[in-house]
Write an enzyme that holds these catalytic residues in place. Structure first.
Site, short mmCIF file in Angstrom:
data_model
loop_
_atom_site.label_atom_id
_atom_site.label_comp_id
_atom_site.label_asym_id
_atom_site.label_seq_id
_atom_site.Cartn_x
_atom_site.Cartn_y
_atom_site.Cartn_z
N GLY A 38 0.83 -1.19 0.00
CA GLY A 38 0.00 0.00 0.00
C GLY A 38 0.86 1.23 0.00
O GLY A 38 1.78 1.35 0.81
N ASN A 112 -6.36 -5.09 7.96
CA ASN A 112 -6.14 -5.37 6.55
C ASN A 112 -7.24 -6.34 6.14
O ASN A 112 -7.41 -7.37 6.77
CB ASN A 112 -4.75 -6.02 6.41
CG ASN A 112 -4.55 -6.72 5.07
OD1 ASN A 112 -3.92 -7.75 5.00
ND2 ASN A 112 -5.07 -6.15 4.02
N CYS A 246 -5.80 -16.10 0.89
CA CYS A 246 -5.93 -15.51 -0.46
C CYS A 246 -4.82 -16.00 -1.38
O CYS A 246 -3.63 -15.75 -1.14
CB CYS A 246 -5.85 -14.00 -0.32
SG CYS A 246 -5.71 -13.15 -1.90
N SER A 293 6.81 -9.19 -10.35
CA SER A 293 6.06 -10.28 -9.75
C SER A 293 6.05 -11.55 -10.60
O SER A 293 5.72 -12.63 -10.10
CB SER A 293 4.64 -9.83 -9.43
OG SER A 293 4.08 -9.17 -10.53
N ASP A 355 3.11 -13.59 -17.47
CA ASP A 355 2.65 -12.62 -16.48
C ASP A 355 1.92 -13.39 -15.39
O ASP A 355 1.48 -14.52 -15.60
CB ASP A 355 1.76 -11.54 -17.10
CG ASP A 355 1.73 -10.28 -16.21
OD1 ASP A 355 2.35 -10.28 -15.13
OD2 ASP A 355 1.08 -9.29 -16.61
N CYS A 446 -8.02 -19.47 -0.71
CA CYS A 446 -9.21 -18.92 -1.36
C CYS A 446 -8.89 -18.80 -2.84
O CYS A 446 -7.82 -18.32 -3.20
CB CYS A 446 -9.54 -17.55 -0.78
SG CYS A 446 -10.90 -16.76 -1.67
P1 AMP Z 1 -4.35 -5.74 -15.94
O1 AMP Z 1 -3.34 -4.90 -16.61
O2 AMP Z 1 -5.58 -4.97 -15.54
O3 AMP Z 1 -4.69 -6.99 -16.68
O4 AMP Z 1 -3.72 -6.19 -14.55
C1 AMP Z 1 -2.83 -7.24 -14.50
C2 AMP Z 1 -1.53 -6.78 -13.92
O5 AMP Z 1 -1.71 -6.17 -12.65
C3 AMP Z 1 -0.66 -7.99 -13.74
O6 AMP Z 1 0.54 -7.72 -14.42
C4 AMP Z 1 -0.46 -8.12 -12.24
O7 AMP Z 1 0.93 -8.14 -11.94
C5 AMP Z 1 -1.13 -6.94 -11.61
N1 AMP Z 1 -2.24 -7.31 -10.70
C6 AMP Z 1 -3.02 -8.38 -10.73
N2 AMP Z 1 -3.98 -8.34 -9.77
C7 AMP Z 1 -3.82 -7.21 -9.12
C8 AMP Z 1 -4.50 -6.57 -8.03
N3 AMP Z 1 -5.57 -7.11 -7.47
N4 AMP Z 1 -4.02 -5.40 -7.59
C9 AMP Z 1 -2.98 -4.85 -8.17
N5 AMP Z 1 -2.31 -5.38 -9.23
C10 AMP Z 1 -2.71 -6.54 -9.71
FE1 SF4 Z 2 -7.81 -13.48 -2.90
FE2 SF4 Z 2 -10.06 -14.86 -2.65
FE3 SF4 Z 2 -10.10 -12.23 -3.13
FE4 SF4 Z 2 -9.33 -13.92 -5.04
S1 SF4 Z 2 -11.39 -13.80 -4.12
S2 SF4 Z 2 -8.32 -12.01 -4.49
S3 SF4 Z 2 -8.25 -15.43 -3.85
S4 SF4 Z 2 -9.33 -13.25 -1.28
#
Ligand code: AMP
Ligand code: SF4
Length: 472
Positions: A38, A112, A246, A293, A355, A446
């Site tokens: 964050g 959180n 998660c 990542s 990715d 999850c």
């Molecule tokens: P997008 O560009 O919207 O498809 O987001 C995918 C990218 O964001 C991926 O490269 C992930 O590394 C990152 N990402 C995936 N889930 C999350 C999330 N919940 N919050 C922040 N970044 C995310």
């Molecule tokens: Fe994580 Fe469950 Fe939320 Fe998906 S639905 S982001 S696994 S807590």
């Protein structure tokens, strides 16, 4: 439909310490290690045994704290928080910890996660005369605790947590005690460590490494821990359920050097990459990963497939995570500013681009274009997690359903949209294999955003208004 009902999000980082002379300073370091969780705000509250002191602000940990203000945070115990916020809650009033002073004793709270029955609880509290000053779930918990009246604080906390449904890791500091709790499904990560004789608590173990703490154990689902001058005392406020940590923590959020629930994040991502190579092989010349990542999964894919891993993309270090920008246009610019292709590596090559996930598809689309502009002859996108088709109700900002690319299109259509020569995702079983020991109730994950099967009951907001809950 469900997406419209999605509550406010908090996917944040927590740190706490009890019984250390350098409490504020170590909390500052702990929060610094958790900064990736964050970047929109941070705060620390300390106690010197008689009173609580607070400093918090909007921005990065390093810009909020300095030697002078850390010196005003006196005492040997502290809690700290780094905050991710969506656009609608990015104001200062929502920055945690929240501090509540009263004549008898004060308390500071940070959490959180996300409460799924927040609407019902908020309405109930307001009907009973509470005036809530923020949109934060943390304040709801505080009011519920305060309603416990003259109950001992531990009992009041148990009673309050009994009313709260959802995902939360939670720390509460008073003048002389630190309380730590985790929701009954253990949706969010939370570990206990020790430095010198002091207990520390953190969302991720990478914070322990920075402050020189030894890992002790996980906080258990449904557990309430009280730490005070008598040491650590563990009680349960709810029966523990099959753990549902998660899985996106492993896929994306957590730092590779953290161990979550005993599993190293880098190692788990590597396994996901290996599994992906088994499930979705392709002929190619190089494998590359999207920094940071996806590097671990790319290494795993390369190892399993025998295709060499190369640094096909580099990241500008001086820019935050793209998602941290709360609106779509700044997110798109964020991707452009953040990543550059390495022309000498990808020119004339068939590239497998790994990715960790696709949410809206912005990142993949942009990267495929970058790689092709840099001369890649083919770009095969491999995603080291299953397609995200469902919203998260537990504090992870995965966007509204209608914006989730995988909820709207087939895999072939998605490949076309992002301009990839082929596209494949890790299977849900493949993800589970990397993370779950089938014989243990402690290693469950999850995976609701992939499967639509939510581990808890979900309380849609409209339904809540009538005081009734409903499953998702
Ligand atoms: P997008 O560009 O919207 O498809 O987001 C995918 C990218 O964001 C991926 O490269 C992930 O590394 C990152 N990402 C995936 N889930 C999350 C999330 N919940 N919050 C922040 N970044 C995310
Ligand atoms: Fe994580 Fe469950 Fe939320 Fe998906 S639905 S982001 S696994 S807590």
């Amino acid at each position: 439909m469900l997406a419209e009902l999605k509550g406010l999000n908090e996917e944040c980082g927590l740190f706490a310490i009890f019984g250390h002379e350098r409490a504020a300073e170590l909390t500052f370091y702990g929060l610094h290690a958790l900064q990736h969780r964050g970047q929109q705000g941070a705060g620390i509250v300390t106690s010197n045994g008689e009173q609580l002191s607070i400093h918090k602000g909007v921005g990065l940990v390093n810009s909020i704290f300095n030697e002078q203000n850390l010196a005003t945070l006196k005492g040997t115990s502290a809690i700290g928080h780094v905050r991710y916020a969506t656009e609608e809650q990015s104001g200062f009033e929502n920055v945690q910890p929240l501090l509540f002073r009263s004549q008898i004793s004060s308390m500071a709270l940070a959490h959180n996660g996300e409460i799924v029955n927040d609407f019902a609880l908020r309405s109930q509290l307001e009907a009973q005369g509470s005036i809530l000053q923020t949109t934060s779930d943390t304040e709801i918990i505080a009011h519920l605790i305060k309603r416990g009246g003259y109950l001992a604080l531990e009992e009041a906390i148990k009673q309050a947590l009994g009313m709260v449904k959802g995902a939360y890791a939670f720390v509460l500091l008073t003048e002389d005690q630190l309380f730590v709790a985790l929701d009954p499904y253990g949706l969010r990560p939370l570990s206990i460590g020790k430095v010198d004789d002091a207990y520390v608590v953190a969302s991720e173990t990478c914070a322990f490494d920075l402050v020189g703490a030894e890992y002790v154990r996980e906080v258990k689902p449904g557990e309430l821990i009280v730490i005070d001058k008598n040491g650590l005392n563990s009680t349960m406020f709810a029966s523990p359920m099959q753990r549902a940590l998660c899985s996106m923590e492993y896929v994306y959020f957590s730092r590779p050097d953290s161990d979550l629930n005993g599993i190293n994040v880098h190692a788990s991502r590597k396994l996901m990459g290996k599994q992906l190579a088994k499930e979705a092989s392709i002929e190619a010349d190089v494998v590359t990963g999207v920094p940071d990542s996806s590097i671990s999964a790319a290494i795993g894919y390369a190892e399993e497939s025998g295709i060499p891993y190369e640094l096909g993309l580099i990241k500008n270090r001086y820019i935050g995570r793209t998602f941290i920008e709360p609106n779509q246009s700044s997110r798109e610019e964020g991707v452009k500013m953040k990543l550059s292709p390495v022309r000498g590596i990808v020119n004339g090559k068939r590239v497998v681009m790994i990715d960790d996930s696709i949410v809206r598809g912005t990142t993949s689309m942009r990267i495929v274009r970058l790689l092709k502009e840099a001369g890649a002859t083919e770009v095969h996108v491999r995603i080291a997690s299953p397609p995200i088709k469902n919203p998260c109700f537990y504090g992870v900002d995965t966007t509204a359903s209608e914006d989730l690319l995988a909820s709207q299109y087939s895999i072939e259509e998605m490949a076309e949209k992002i301009g990839a020569d082929s596209l494949a995702f890790l299977s849900v079983e493949g993800l589970e294999n990397a993370l779950v020991d089938e014989d243990s109730i402690e290693t469950g994950i999850c995976k609701a955003c992939f499967t639509g099967r939510y581990p808890t009951e979900i309380y849609p907001r409209e339904v809540n208004a009538n005081g009734k809950g409903a499953g998702a």
